[in-house]
Design a protein around this motif. Structure first.
Motif, PDB file in Angstrom:
ATOM      1  N   VAL A 193      57.689  47.912 -30.366  1.00 36.92           N
ATOM      2  CA  VAL A 193      56.212  48.429 -30.343  1.00 36.92           C
ATOM      3  C   VAL A 193      55.575  49.233 -31.251  1.00 36.92           C
ATOM      4  CG1 VAL A 193      54.645  49.336 -28.841  1.00 36.92           C
ATOM      5  CG2 VAL A 193      56.294  47.984 -27.547  1.00 36.92           C
ATOM      6  N   PHE A 194      54.793  48.883 -32.056  1.00 36.43           N
ATOM      7  CA  PHE A 194      54.127  49.683 -33.192  1.00 36.43           C
ATOM      8  C   PHE A 194      52.874  50.244 -32.813  1.00 36.43           C
ATOM      9  CE2 PHE A 194      56.921  46.338 -34.850  1.00 36.43           C
ATOM     10  CZ  PHE A 194      58.118  47.090 -35.579  1.00 36.43           C
ATOM     11  N   TRP A 195      52.773  51.439 -32.948  1.00 34.64           N
ATOM     12  CA  TRP A 195      51.443  52.162 -32.634  1.00 34.64           C
ATOM     13  C   TRP A 195      50.606  51.535 -33.304  1.00 34.64           C
ATOM     14  CZ3 TRP A 195      48.006  55.510 -35.494  1.00 34.64           C
ATOM     15  CH2 TRP A 195      47.258  55.993 -34.564  1.00 34.64           C
ATOM     16  N   GLY A 196      49.127  51.244 -32.722  1.00 31.67           N
ATOM     17  CA  GLY A 196      48.049  50.791 -33.396  1.00 31.67           C
ATOM     18  C   GLY A 196      47.861  49.249 -33.693  1.00 31.67           C
ATOM     19  N   THR A 197      49.004  48.769 -32.931  1.00 36.02           N
ATOM     20  CA  THR A 197      48.985  47.409 -33.072  1.00 36.02           C
ATOM     21  C   THR A 197      48.777  46.507 -31.652  1.00 36.02           C
ATOM     22  OG1 THR A 197      51.636  46.840 -33.267  1.00 36.02           O
ATOM     23  CG2 THR A 197      50.404  47.365 -35.212  1.00 36.02           C
ATOM     24  N   THR A 198      48.657  45.141 -31.891  1.00 38.57           N
ATOM     25  CA  THR A 198      48.807  44.209 -30.544  1.00 38.57           C
ATOM     26  C   THR A 198      50.072  44.381 -29.729  1.00 38.57           C
ATOM     27  OG1 THR A 198      48.934  42.361 -31.855  1.00 38.57           O
ATOM     28  CG2 THR A 198      46.767  43.057 -31.158  1.00 38.57           C
ATOM     29  N   LYS A 265      33.785  39.397 -36.566  1.00 38.79           N
ATOM     30  CA  LYS A 265      34.460  37.904 -36.568  1.00 38.79           C
ATOM     31  C   LYS A 265      34.838  37.610 -35.112  1.00 38.79           C
ATOM     32  CE  LYS A 265      36.692  38.214 -41.014  1.00 38.79           C
ATOM     33  NZ  LYS A 265      38.254  38.477 -41.702  1.00 38.79           N
ATOM     34  N   MET A 266      34.857  38.698 -33.972  1.00 40.92           N
ATOM     35  CA  MET A 266      34.936  38.338 -32.702  1.00 40.92           C
ATOM     36  C   MET A 266      33.913  37.786 -31.936  1.00 40.92           C
ATOM     37  SD  MET A 266      36.818  42.046 -31.503  1.00 40.92           S
ATOM     38  CE  MET A 266      38.263  42.704 -32.321  1.00 40.92           C
ATOM     39  N   TRP A 267      32.480  37.701 -32.816  1.00 45.84           N
ATOM     40  CA  TRP A 267      31.747  36.987 -32.307  1.00 45.84           C
ATOM     41  C   TRP A 267      31.669  35.543 -32.529  1.00 45.84           C
ATOM     42  CZ3 TRP A 267      27.747  33.700 -34.067  1.00 45.84           C
ATOM     43  CH2 TRP A 267      26.620  33.269 -32.993  1.00 45.84           C
ATOM     44  N   PRO A 268      31.118  34.550 -31.499  1.00 50.85           N
ATOM     45  CA  PRO A 268      30.362  34.700 -30.354  1.00 50.85           C
ATOM     46  C   PRO A 268      31.256  35.011 -29.014  1.00 50.85           C
ATOM     47  CG  PRO A 268      30.790  32.508 -30.793  1.00 50.85           C
ATOM     48  CD  PRO A 268      31.542  33.172 -31.557  1.00 50.85           C
ATOM     49  N   VAL A 269      32.796  35.173 -28.989  1.00 48.95           N
ATOM     50  CA  VAL A 269      33.230  35.336 -27.813  1.00 48.95           C
ATOM     51  C   VAL A 269      32.908  36.706 -27.250  1.00 48.95           C
ATOM     52  CG1 VAL A 269      35.540  35.291 -27.025  1.00 48.95           C
ATOM     53  CG2 VAL A 269      34.960  33.788 -28.471  1.00 48.95           C
ATOM     54  N   ILE A 270      33.264  37.481 -28.199  1.00 49.31           N
ATOM     55  CA  ILE A 270      32.675  39.058 -27.634  1.00 49.31           C
ATOM     56  C   ILE A 270      31.737  39.670 -28.679  1.00 49.31           C
ATOM     57  CG2 ILE A 270      33.757  41.362 -27.641  1.00 49.31           C
ATOM     58  CD1 ILE A 270      36.531  40.098 -27.505  1.00 49.31           C
ATOM     59  N   TYR A 299      42.621  37.720 -25.532  1.00 48.36           N
ATOM     60  CA  TYR A 299      43.901  38.313 -26.128  1.00 48.36           C
ATOM     61  C   TYR A 299      43.875  37.709 -27.218  1.00 48.36           C
ATOM     62  CZ  TYR A 299      48.812  38.650 -27.313  1.00 48.36           C
ATOM     63  OH  TYR A 299      49.835  38.762 -28.036  1.00 48.36           O
ATOM     64  N   SER A 300      43.748  36.306 -27.547  1.00 53.70           N
ATOM     65  CA  SER A 300      43.957  35.564 -28.792  1.00 53.70           C
ATOM     66  C   SER A 300      42.758  36.286 -29.884  1.00 53.70           C
ATOM     67  CB  SER A 300      43.474  34.228 -28.748  1.00 53.70           C
ATOM     68  OG  SER A 300      43.520  33.582 -29.979  1.00 53.70           O
ATOM     69  N   ILE A 301      41.567  36.668 -29.493  1.00 56.77           N
ATOM     70  CA  ILE A 301      40.656  37.181 -30.313  1.00 56.77           C
ATOM     71  C   ILE A 301      41.068  38.557 -30.998  1.00 56.77           C
ATOM     72  CG2 ILE A 301      38.034  38.249 -30.331  1.00 56.77           C
ATOM     73  CD1 ILE A 301      38.215  35.064 -30.446  1.00 56.77           C
ATOM     74  N   PHE A 302      41.691  39.480 -29.846  1.00 52.37           N
ATOM     75  CA  PHE A 302      42.038  40.635 -30.459  1.00 52.37           C
ATOM     76  C   PHE A 302      43.456  40.795 -31.387  1.00 52.37           C
ATOM     77  CE2 PHE A 302      39.651  42.412 -27.159  1.00 52.37           C
ATOM     78  CZ  PHE A 302      39.224  43.714 -27.424  1.00 52.37           C
ATOM     79  N   ARG A 303      44.266  39.493 -31.061  1.00 53.81           N
ATOM     80  CA  ARG A 303      45.381  39.582 -31.853  1.00 53.81           C
ATOM     81  C   ARG A 303      45.045  39.211 -33.137  1.00 53.81           C
ATOM     82  NH1 ARG A 303      50.560  35.546 -30.437  1.00 53.81           N
ATOM     83  NH2 ARG A 303      51.984  36.219 -32.082  1.00 53.81           N
ATOM     84  N   HIS A 304      43.823  38.231 -33.449  1.00 55.27           N
ATOM     85  CA  HIS A 304      43.549  37.985 -34.876  1.00 55.27           C
ATOM     86  C   HIS A 304      42.701  38.705 -35.572  1.00 55.27           C
ATOM     87  CE1 HIS A 304      44.915  33.899 -33.035  1.00 55.27           C
ATOM     88  NE2 HIS A 304      45.257  33.741 -34.507  1.00 55.27           N
ATOM     89  N   TYR A 305      41.784  39.711 -34.715  1.00 56.19           N
ATOM     90  CA  TYR A 305      40.767  40.303 -35.464  1.00 56.19           C
ATOM     91  C   TYR A 305      40.919  41.759 -35.136  1.00 56.19           C
ATOM     92  CZ  TYR A 305      39.063  35.638 -35.933  1.00 56.19           C
ATOM     93  OH  TYR A 305      38.816  34.337 -36.209  1.00 56.19           O
ATOM     94  N   ALA A 312      44.222  48.112 -30.415  1.00 51.71           N
ATOM     95  CA  ALA A 312      44.001  47.175 -29.160  1.00 51.71           C
ATOM     96  C   ALA A 312      44.324  47.743 -27.850  1.00 51.71           C
ATOM     97  CB  ALA A 312      44.992  46.045 -29.381  1.00 51.71           C
ATOM     98  N   ASP A 313      45.129  48.598 -27.753  1.00 57.08           N
ATOM     99  CA  ASP A 313      45.614  49.300 -26.506  1.00 57.08           C
ATOM    100  C   ASP A 313      44.310  50.261 -25.879  1.00 57.08           C
ATOM    101  OD1 ASP A 313      46.515  50.984 -28.798  1.00 57.08           O
ATOM    102  OD2 ASP A 313      46.429  52.392 -27.390  1.00 57.08           O
ATOM    103  N   GLU A 314      43.294  50.365 -26.766  1.00 55.44           N
ATOM    104  CA  GLU A 314      42.361  51.164 -26.297  1.00 55.44           C
ATOM    105  C   GLU A 314      40.850  50.321 -26.048  1.00 55.44           C
ATOM    106  OE1 GLU A 314      41.148  54.463 -28.715  1.00 55.44           O
ATOM    107  OE2 GLU A 314      43.244  55.608 -28.674  1.00 55.44           O
ATOM    108  N   HIS A 315      40.984  49.226 -26.308  1.00 60.08           N
ATOM    109  CA  HIS A 315      39.847  48.438 -26.235  1.00 60.08           C
ATOM    110  C   HIS A 315      40.071  46.861 -25.520  1.00 60.08           C
ATOM    111  CE1 HIS A 315      37.229  50.908 -29.018  1.00 60.08           C
ATOM    112  NE2 HIS A 315      38.484  50.817 -29.736  1.00 60.08           N
ATOM    113  N   TYR A 316      41.247  46.442 -25.682  1.00 55.58           N
ATOM    114  CA  TYR A 316      41.662  45.029 -25.056  1.00 55.58           C
ATOM    115  C   TYR A 316      41.156  44.899 -23.831  1.00 55.58           C
ATOM    116  CZ  TYR A 316      43.890  41.231 -22.879  1.00 55.58           C
ATOM    117  OH  TYR A 316      44.260  39.884 -22.161  1.00 55.58           O
TER     118      TYR A 316
END
Length: 405
Positions: A193-198, A265-270, A299-305, A312-316
């Motif tokens: 696990v790496f801090w700040g990543t998915t 880039k998360m639009w229009p899903v988010i 999850y896929s949106i967060f993983r890519h963008y 991601a741990d604070e927003h997903y």
């Protein structure tokens, strides 16, 4: 003396009649005898059965049922009472569990995709066995060692059957855990696990998925190696089991550290208007846990963008729950953290910080809503605590955990 022919015929007929009558009598007496014998045999068998039942009664096995879930018998206070030593009578109030803690390994060879798929198909709360004690799953996301383990050992002592423990640590971490420890054999298959990543939310979902395999787990708490419990086990257990919602923070932060982390880039899903931020340390019920491990779209949106400065741990999970299941969350975290000092990490507390006054402030220094009622019991856990804080925490543990040291 000579008889006439007519007399001879009469005598022969009379003799034959007498013999026939005798045969009838014999037949009648034979039938009566047989009947008496049958009746005697039936009476003897009945008497024998009665004596056998009297001398050798049938013993019905006693079926032991698991105890029902505990209900809260103490109302939540709205005024902060001072810390005080728990009386000996209160200390002896324990769960009457008949279940046995089994030391079973949690290791398996499933990939994350296989694990998440299997966990998403497990039963929900509607299929919960009525005679099974609901448990709280305590999920520790740690780098390696658990320096505050002795405090948690005291917290879990005597509560077998009402909790489960899951540890996600670096796969290279290898340490011998005593067999009598509550943490023995509780490691789940992990990845770095790496801090700040998915990879952080991968680990969180991995913990949830493994814990969902146990159908008796009803509430799921995410903790770190620097977390401590603020109350005794029964208070925390009742608080969670008596609530109908999950506990995870989710709020709209218009600043750079909030909406500033959103990627177009998360639009229009988010959409940016649905972008949420919250504490990584959550507590969810079974229904929401299944939704989280089942998600592939968001999850896929967060993983890519989502890359630093997007964490991601604070927003997903806050964004996902806000968009899909807002009614399932109370919109607040149960883990107290001090963010008054600006920076990427919250304040860490050491030896000199741990006092009864400080713990009173953390335990009762806030006001919130619990199932429609205002209370000052808003946090059940706290972080970050340095390993040097262990000794003063153990010294004060009878005060805030209500246990003997």
């Amino acid at each position: 003396m000579k008889h006439k022919p007519s007399q001879l015929v009469s005598m022969s007929f009379f003799g034959l009649l007498c013999r026939n009558i005798n045969n009838v009598y014999h037949l009648v007496f034979f039938i009566i005898g047989v009947s008496i014998g049958i009746v005697a045999i039936l009476c003897f068998n009945s008497l024998s059965f009665s004596l056998q039942a009297l001398l050798y009664p049938v013993i019905t096995p006693i079926t032991t049922l698991l105890p029902p879930p505990l209900s809260s018998s103490r109302p939540l206070s709205v005024t902060p009472p001072p810390l005080k030593v728990i009386s000996s009578s209160s200390r002896n109030t324990k769960f009457n569990s008949t279940s046995i803690k089994l030391k079973t390994s949690l290791m398996h060879n499933m990939s994350d995709q296989e694990l998440f798929l299997k966990a998403s198909m497990v039963s929900g709360i509607q299929d919960f066995p009525k005679q099974t004690v609901p448990k709280v799953a305590f999920m520790f996301l740690a780098k390696g060692a658990l320096p505050l383990a002795p405090l948690w050992e005291k917290f879990f002592k005597g509560q077998d059957g009402f909790y489960s423990i899951y540890l996600h640590r670096h796969p290279s971490f290898n340490v011998t855990v005593p067999e009598d420890s509550v943490f023995n054999g509780r490691n789940v298959p992990s990845q770095p696990v790496f801090w700040g990543t998915t990879s952080m939310i991968d680990a969180e979902r991995r913990l949830l998925a493994n814990a969902l395999m146990d159908l008796s787990n009803r509430r799921f708490v995410l903790l770190s190696e620097s977390c401590i419990p603020l109350f005794g086990f029964r208070t925390i257990y009742d608080y969670l089991m008596n609530s109908s919602t999950s506990f995870l923070g989710s709020f709209d932060d218009p600043r750079r550290d909030g909406r500033g982390r959103y990627s177009p880039k998360m639009w229009p899903v988010i959409n940016v208007t649905n972008w949420r931020k919250g504490s990584q340390w959550f507590e969810v019920h079974r229904e929401l846990a299944i939704h989280i491990v089942s998600d592939t779209k968001y999850y896929s949106i967060f993983r890519h963008y989502c890359f630093p400065p997007c964490f991601a741990d604070e927003h997903y999970i806050p964004t996902f729950v806000h968009m899909m299941y807002p009614q399932l969350s109370s919109n607040r975290s149960l883990t107290w953290v001090d963010w008054l000092r600006r920076g990427p990490h919250p304040r860490t507390f050491g030896w000199n910080d741990v006092t009864d006054k400080f713990l009173n402030h953390v335990r009762f220094g806030s006001t919130c809503v619990y199932d429609g009622n205002t209370t000052n019991t808003c946090f059940l856990f706290a972080r970050k605590f340095h390993p040097s804080s262990l000794k003063p925490l153990l010294r004060l543990s009878p005060l805030f955990l209500g246990i003997d040291t």
